[in-house]
Scaffold this motif. Structure first.
Motif, PDB file in Angstrom:
ATOM      1  N   GLU A 239      -7.420   6.865  -9.559  1.00 23.82           N
ATOM      2  CA  GLU A 239      -6.393   6.092  -8.830  1.00 23.82           C
ATOM      3  C   GLU A 239      -6.745   5.999  -7.352  1.00 23.82           C
ATOM      4  O   GLU A 239      -6.666   4.928  -6.742  1.00 23.82           O
ATOM      5  CB  GLU A 239      -5.046   6.798  -8.954  1.00 23.82           C
ATOM      6  CG  GLU A 239      -4.199   6.347 -10.098  1.00 23.82           C
ATOM      7  CD  GLU A 239      -2.875   7.112 -10.112  1.00 23.82           C
ATOM      8  OE1 GLU A 239      -1.983   6.665 -10.805  1.00 23.82           O
ATOM      9  OE2 GLU A 239      -2.766   8.163  -9.425  1.00 23.82           O
TER      10      GLU A 239
ATOM     11  N   ARG B 156       2.079   1.881  -3.409  1.00 27.52           N
ATOM     12  CA  ARG B 156       1.010   2.375  -4.282  1.00 27.52           C
ATOM     13  C   ARG B 156       0.768   3.878  -4.025  1.00 27.52           C
ATOM     14  O   ARG B 156       0.641   4.663  -4.969  1.00 27.52           O
ATOM     15  CB  ARG B 156      -0.279   1.579  -4.013  1.00 27.52           C
ATOM     16  CG  ARG B 156      -1.442   2.059  -4.888  1.00 27.52           C
ATOM     17  CD  ARG B 156      -2.626   1.105  -4.825  1.00 27.52           C
ATOM     18  NE  ARG B 156      -3.773   1.677  -5.534  1.00 27.52           N
ATOM     19  CZ  ARG B 156      -3.901   1.708  -6.843  1.00 27.52           C
ATOM     20  NH1 ARG B 156      -2.941   1.212  -7.617  1.00 27.52           N
ATOM     21  NH2 ARG B 156      -4.982   2.229  -7.401  1.00 27.52           N
ATOM     22  N   ILE B 157       0.711   4.225  -2.760  1.00 25.91           N
ATOM     23  CA  ILE B 157       0.493   5.652  -2.440  1.00 25.91           C
ATOM     24  C   ILE B 157       1.601   6.509  -3.040  1.00 25.91           C
ATOM     25  O   ILE B 157       1.357   7.570  -3.602  1.00 25.91           O
ATOM     26  CB  ILE B 157       0.398   5.841  -0.906  1.00 25.91           C
ATOM     27  CG1 ILE B 157      -0.933   5.288  -0.396  1.00 25.91           C
ATOM     28  CG2 ILE B 157       0.547   7.315  -0.520  1.00 25.91           C
ATOM     29  CD1 ILE B 157      -1.081   5.292   1.116  1.00 25.91           C
TER      30      ILE B 157
ATOM     31  N   VAL C 205      -6.095   8.958   2.143  1.00 28.92           N
ATOM     32  CA  VAL C 205      -6.438   8.754   0.732  1.00 28.92           C
ATOM     33  C   VAL C 205      -7.869   9.249   0.474  1.00 28.92           C
ATOM     34  O   VAL C 205      -8.146   9.943  -0.516  1.00 28.92           O
ATOM     35  CB  VAL C 205      -6.304   7.263   0.355  1.00 28.92           C
ATOM     36  CG1 VAL C 205      -6.875   6.992  -1.041  1.00 28.92           C
ATOM     37  CG2 VAL C 205      -4.844   6.838   0.417  1.00 28.92           C
TER      38      VAL C 205
ATOM     39  N   LEU D 195       0.837  -1.204   0.000  1.00 27.61           N
ATOM     40  CA  LEU D 195       0.000   0.000   0.000  1.00 27.61           C
ATOM     41  C   LEU D 195       0.876   1.261   0.000  1.00 27.61           C
ATOM     42  O   LEU D 195       0.572   2.253  -0.678  1.00 27.61           O
ATOM     43  CB  LEU D 195      -0.932  -0.014   1.223  1.00 27.61           C
ATOM     44  CG  LEU D 195      -1.906   1.173   1.329  1.00 27.61           C
ATOM     45  CD1 LEU D 195      -2.771   1.305   0.078  1.00 27.61           C
ATOM     46  CD2 LEU D 195      -2.803   1.020   2.575  1.00 27.61           C
TER      47      LEU D 195
ATOM     48  N   THR E 124      -8.164   2.497  -4.881  1.00 30.37           N
ATOM     49  CA  THR E 124      -7.269   1.981  -3.835  1.00 30.37           C
ATOM     50  C   THR E 124      -8.091   1.429  -2.672  1.00 30.37           C
ATOM     51  O   THR E 124      -8.967   2.107  -2.137  1.00 30.37           O
ATOM     52  CB  THR E 124      -6.347   3.112  -3.335  1.00 30.37           C
ATOM     53  OG1 THR E 124      -5.630   3.626  -4.453  1.00 30.37           O
ATOM     54  CG2 THR E 124      -5.382   2.610  -2.288  1.00 30.37           C
TER      55      THR E 124
ATOM     56  N   CYS F 281      -7.914  -1.273   0.970  1.00 29.52           N
ATOM     57  CA  CYS F 281      -7.128  -2.070   1.919  1.00 29.52           C
ATOM     58  C   CYS F 281      -8.005  -2.330   3.140  1.00 29.52           C
ATOM     59  O   CYS F 281      -8.469  -1.378   3.787  1.00 29.52           O
ATOM     60  CB  CYS F 281      -5.853  -1.351   2.340  1.00 29.52           C
ATOM     61  SG  CYS F 281      -4.811  -2.395   3.398  1.00 29.52           S
TER      62      CYS F 281
ATOM     63  N   PHE G 124       1.056   7.481  -6.653  1.00 27.58           N
ATOM     64  CA  PHE G 124      -0.149   8.217  -7.066  1.00 27.58           C
ATOM     65  C   PHE G 124       0.213   9.434  -7.927  1.00 27.58           C
ATOM     66  O   PHE G 124       1.124  10.201  -7.587  1.00 27.58           O
ATOM     67  CB  PHE G 124      -0.898   8.748  -5.831  1.00 27.58           C
ATOM     68  CG  PHE G 124      -1.770   7.731  -5.131  1.00 27.58           C
ATOM     69  CD1 PHE G 124      -2.254   6.605  -5.793  1.00 27.58           C
ATOM     70  CD2 PHE G 124      -2.144   7.928  -3.811  1.00 27.58           C
ATOM     71  CE1 PHE G 124      -3.068   5.695  -5.132  1.00 27.58           C
ATOM     72  CE2 PHE G 124      -2.953   7.024  -3.146  1.00 27.58           C
ATOM     73  CZ  PHE G 124      -3.413   5.892  -3.810  1.00 27.58           C
TER      74      PHE G 124
END
Lengths: 103, 603
Positions: free
Chosen positions: B24, A29-30, B42, A26, B28, B30, A33
């Motif tokens: 995007e 991925r962040i 986020v 994660l 996302t 989780c 961005f």
């Protein structure tokens, strides 16, 4: 050897290592961005004025918070890995101190 | 409500990028609770993009840009819209109304550049009286001045300062008292803030090695009025020497400045009232004693810089007193300042000051009393600290004390004078011989002043009774009767007020002077005698040295004779102790002759 991942011996340690991998994924991925680069496209080369300035500032603020969140995820991942290592070490120690089997 | 300007193609590209970024973020996921914090961040970024940024961009892109007429109505020409004006006029960007107001305390690099560019072309005369815009400008300049990078961005585009700055200075002058009808202290304060901002911005571009010259401090300074430059440098963090140098340079420019033409911007030379260049600079120096001391030493070569520049000459006097205060300058440093200044005023120096000029402060003579008060010992006959002969110094001190107001000021500052002499004695920069000499000089000056006043009284007396005699004579009658008629009231008047007699006055004043010297001499000799007894140089059965005889008509001479007799009676004559005691006594009753003689030569 627990830290090498070759012989995880407890289910809890296995679970912790899975979660650590999730946290790292994660974080990656962040950090990838496209929103992190948006402040550049939203700068004074594109538009100027009070609202554009506020928008660019907001994007910069989000960028900072997202990168900090990614750092936190990596720290959590490292903590999970360490806890897994400790569980494995405890299990190994217990197995070595048990009754000797006479063959 | 402000304005915003945008490049349509780039903004369209931004919208696409924002949409991609939103997708995007939305994709996302989780589920691990340990990621809840990160997922909240986020989510917040996604919400801001979807609900604020994207709608803003969409609204701009979907709305028509403002027409030329709409732009004019929206005050695009105002200074507040400098950046939008530059982007629209210079780069062809589109413009729309911005729903947000600008935060005037925040300035971006682009805004600083644009403000510099637009300000350089602004109509100075209009801006100089537009209070609202000036308040906005002061805030923006303050924000720019706080940041060296922003300051450089601003300066890179702010060329041709001179005319704009001169118009702003004209308004400052006008509203500070240049025109008594238009005095507006609030507006003057706003203009002060504008100049403070401009000055601090300019300071960021000053090379460290060149701070002592006006041209190095302020761009276009040579094309500006000195008053304008004074307002700009007032808040610059100059060191003491640089501030003194710049002050001297600006005052020279001020003295050489002609009056302006009819088109303005007008300068302080065009106004009879209100503060001028010197007032601003002197007020700055008053907070900086060391800078004031450097300034008076630099400027004394042309005393007009000191005394013929300020509109409020009390400021000049305060600067001079501060810059010649023994707390900040030594005797050697202050010598040329006081000597040149007194010579310039009494008309004997290489440069003279015309004190009869219109507007010259009539209190200038009074100020001289305060100027010399801390330095009296340097005027004494035996002092060698100052580069002037004893008669010259005595003459200059007499020039001060012959004025009633100056003498009053000097006497009012007697405490300062005594403290200064005490300090000189303590530090060893003066001896009791110096003090005796100064005392003798002062006493003779005071005697001369008393005699002069009596002479004036005598002349008044002669004039009044001469005129009165004419009136009586015009009535007719024999000379004898007339003389009798005139002499009776004269006798009565003389009985009531005393006949003027300068010689008698001189005698009384000199007797008083002789008493002061004799008493001082006896006191010093007595103290020396006791010290010698304590040290064992004199036996403790030796009687005390003589004191002045209260019945004596010549107390100093009689004391001297009694002293010689006392030495013989006690077998002191011819011994080492005699030399010490002579040194104590003779500096006052005989050695003070240096001062006495000088005073007499003035008489």
């Amino acid at each position: 050897m627990p830290s090498g991942g070759e012989m995880s011996t407890t289910p809890q340690a296995i679970r912790l290592r899975q979660r650590a991998a999730t946290m790292r994924a994660l974080a990656r991925r962040i950090e990838s961005f496209s929103v992190l680069d948006l402040h550049r496209a939203a700068g004074a080369d594109t538009w100027v004025g009070p609202s554009p300035f506020a928008c660019a500032e907001m994007l910069r603020a989000h960028r900072g918070r997202l990168l900090a969140a990614a750092d936190d995820l990596r720290a959590t991942s490292s903590r999970f890995e360490r806890q897994a290592d400790e569980l494995d070490a405890a299990a190994l120690a217990e197995s070595l101190s048990g009754p000797v089997r006479v063959g | 409500m402000g304005l915003l300007a945008y490049h349509p193609e780039r903004l369209a590209h931004l919208r696409l990028t924002m949409k991609a970024a939103s997708a995007e973020l939305r994709a996302t996921r989780c589920a691990d609770p340990a990621a809840d914090g990160a997922m909240a961040v986020v989510g917040a970024a996604l919400a801001e993009l979807d609900h604020t940024s994207l709608p803003l961009v969409a609204r701009i892109l979907d709305s028509p840009a403002m027409s030329r007429g709409q732009l004019h109505g929206a005050h695009l020409g105002d200074l507040e819209n400098s950046l939008v004006r530059v982007m629209a006029g210079g780069y062809g960007w589109s413009v729309q109304v911005d729903p947000l107001d600008d935060d005037v305390t925040v300035v971006t690099a682009e805004e600083a550049r644009a403000l510099g560019a637009i300000l350089a072309r602004a109509d100075g005369r209009t801006l100089a009286q537009d209070r609202e815009t000036l308040e906005w400008l002061a805030t923006q300049l303050s924000a720019i001045a706080a940041d060296p990078v922003l300051s450089r961005e601003f300066l890179a585009n702010f060329s041709d300062w001179a005319e704009l700055a001169d118009w702003l200075a004209w308004s400052h002058l006008l509203h500070s008292g240049g025109d008594p009808i238009q005095v507006d202290a609030d507006l003057a304060r706003v203009l002060d803030s504008v100049f403070a901002g401009l000055g601090r911005i300019a300071w960021h571009a000053v090379p460290a090695a060149c701070v002592g010259s006006v041209a190095a401090l302020v761009p276009d300074a040579t094309a500006m009025n000195p008053y304008t430059v004074a307002l700009l440098i007032e808040r610059m963090p100059l060191d003491d020497v640089a501030l003194a140098s710049v002050t001297t340079e600006l005052l020279r420019l001020y003295l050489d400045l002609p009056t302006s033409g009819s088109d303005g911007p007008w300068t302080d030379k065009d106004f009879d009232t209100g503060p001028n260049t010197a007032d601003i600079l002197f007020a700055t120096l008053l907070d900086r004693p060391s800078a004031a001391a450097h300034f008076v030493r630099q400027a004394v070569g042309d005393p007009n810089l000191l005394l013929a520049t300020a509109a409020d000459q009390s400021l000049a006097h305060e600067v001079l007193l501060l810059g010649t205060d023994p707390a900040v300058v030594s005797s050697a440093e202050v010598a040329p300042v006081i000597l040149h200044l007194l010579e310039a005023l009494d008309g004997t120096g290489p440069t003279t000051i015309d004190t009869s000029l219109y507007g010259f402060d009539p209190a200038w003579h009074e100020f001289l009393g305060a100027l010399v008060a801390p330095w009296l010992i340097e005027f004494g006959g035996v002092s060698t600290t100052w580069p002037a002969s004893a008669p010259e110094r005595a003459r200059l001190l007499a020039f001060v004390t012959t004025d009633d107001a100056a003498l009053d000021t000097l006497l009012a500052r007697a405490e300062t004078a005594v403290a200064s002499i005490a300090s000189s004695l303590q530090q060893g920069t003066a001896s009791t011989v110096d003090v005796a000499s100064t005392l003798g000089l002062l006493l003779q000056l005071f005697v001369g002043e008393e005699v002069r006043r009596e002479e004036v009284r005598e002349r008044q007396h002669q004039l009044v009774w001469g005129v009165a005699g004419l009136v009586v004579g015009s009535l007719g009658g024999t000379p004898g009767k007339l003389a009798t008629a005139a002499s009776r009231p004269l006798t009565a008047w003389t009985g009531a007020f005393g006949s003027p007699d300068p010689e008698d006055t001189r005698h009384d004043a000199e007797l008083e002077m002789a008493w002061v010297l004799a008493v001082t001499a006896a006191a010093v000799t007595s103290a020396t005698f006791h010290r010698l007894v304590d040290e064992g140089a004199l036996n403790d059965d030796v009687p005390r040295p003589p004191s002045p005889d209260p019945a004596s008509a010549h107390p100093d001479h009689d004391l001297l004779a009694d002293f010689e007799r006392w030495k013989l009676d006690n077998e002191i004559t011819g011994t080492r102790v005699e030399l010490i005691l002579d040194g104590a006594l003779l500096q006052f009753v005989n050695g003070a002759g240096a001062g006495e003689h000088l005073g007499e030569s003035l008489g």
